[in-house]
Design an enzyme around this catalytic site. Sequence first.
Site, PDB file in Angstrom:
ATOM      1  N   GLY A  18      23.937  23.591   1.677  1.00  0.00           N
ATOM      2  CA  GLY A  18      25.206  23.903   1.033  1.00  0.00           C
ATOM      3  C   GLY A  18      26.258  24.277   2.054  1.00  0.00           C
ATOM      4  CG  ASN A 105      26.599  36.401  -1.088  1.00  0.00           C
ATOM      5  OD1 ASN A 105      27.208  36.749  -0.074  1.00  0.00           O
ATOM      6  ND2 ASN A 105      26.987  35.373  -1.822  1.00  0.00           N
ATOM      7  CE  LYS A 182      29.359  38.988   2.578  1.00  0.00           C
ATOM      8  NZ  LYS A 182      28.348  38.043   3.083  1.00  0.00           N
ATOM      9  CB  SER A 252      29.887  31.501  -2.850  1.00  0.00           C
ATOM     10  OG  SER A 252      29.608  32.830  -3.257  1.00  0.00           O
TER      11      SER A 252
END
Length: 312
Positions: A18, A105, A182, A252
């Site tokens: 990806g 993530n 984050k 994303s």
Amino acid sequence: MTSAESRARQSVAVIGAGAVGGVFAWAMHKAGHDVSLCARTPFDELVIQTSDGEERVPVRVVTDLHDVKPVNWVLLAVKSFDTVGIARWLAALCDQDTTVVVLQNGVDQADGVHGLAPGTTVLPSLVYIQAERQAPGRVRLGYGNSIDVPAGPEAERLVRLFRGSGMEVRPQKDLTTAAWRKLMLNAAVNPLTALTLRRMEAMQDSMILELAAGLMRETLAVAVAVGAELTEADVEQTLAFMGEFSEGNGTSMLYDRLAGNALEWEALNGAVVRHAETHGIDVPLNRAMAALLHALSPQKTTADGGLSSGLV
């Protein structure tokens, strides 16, 4: 440093073709390593588009796990919910000399990998790039060129691996705080862009911005409970940072929704909810985001009725 690492050239397999996988395969090629890009969908070549134009990257594209053998490094770039689906790839690519860098993530990146790659070194990381997969083998890189990893000997090895790649490896003494900082951003911008089907220009809407701030403050409360050293100042800094994004940039999760792919809500808002329950913290906004994203997210299956392999 091992004898293999005394030579500059290393064998690297990137699992997942990806946006993130494509960018990191490109980086490894620029660093002079032998790169295999493991993908479900075959394509002729990897093309990275940047503001400077297009670059064709001569990496080896592999679609059959029987065509691989153990490598020095595995860069794991599938979505968190697909980790179990690539267990056979990890088994084929890893031995006791392999280091797996988890490019996913969330705040629990390495948890699901240790059991799938026993005997290997597993290194969590935080990826700071904005990229979009436009077609099989074609990735547009918007901005960003860094990853954070926990400080220590493994981080220093990774710094050496990335020399010449154009990607900065930043060892962090407190990866927990960095990961929750984050997540504070991602738990806001990812669901809000995916649900509204709008790019970052959605954050110019005062009502959406207020909702983003609420999601961040809930995430902050949970982060502090798990030991992250964050304060209200981090929320304000994150909101200001959002204002620096180009209105045309997406997330994303937005890209996945537009492509009809499953959504990575469990690693974002789902993680906030799970940790909040452990600590008895009420997070109604994140719980609502998780419920809505769960309702939107399709479960992808293969042609034979089995679960997706996890590769793009």
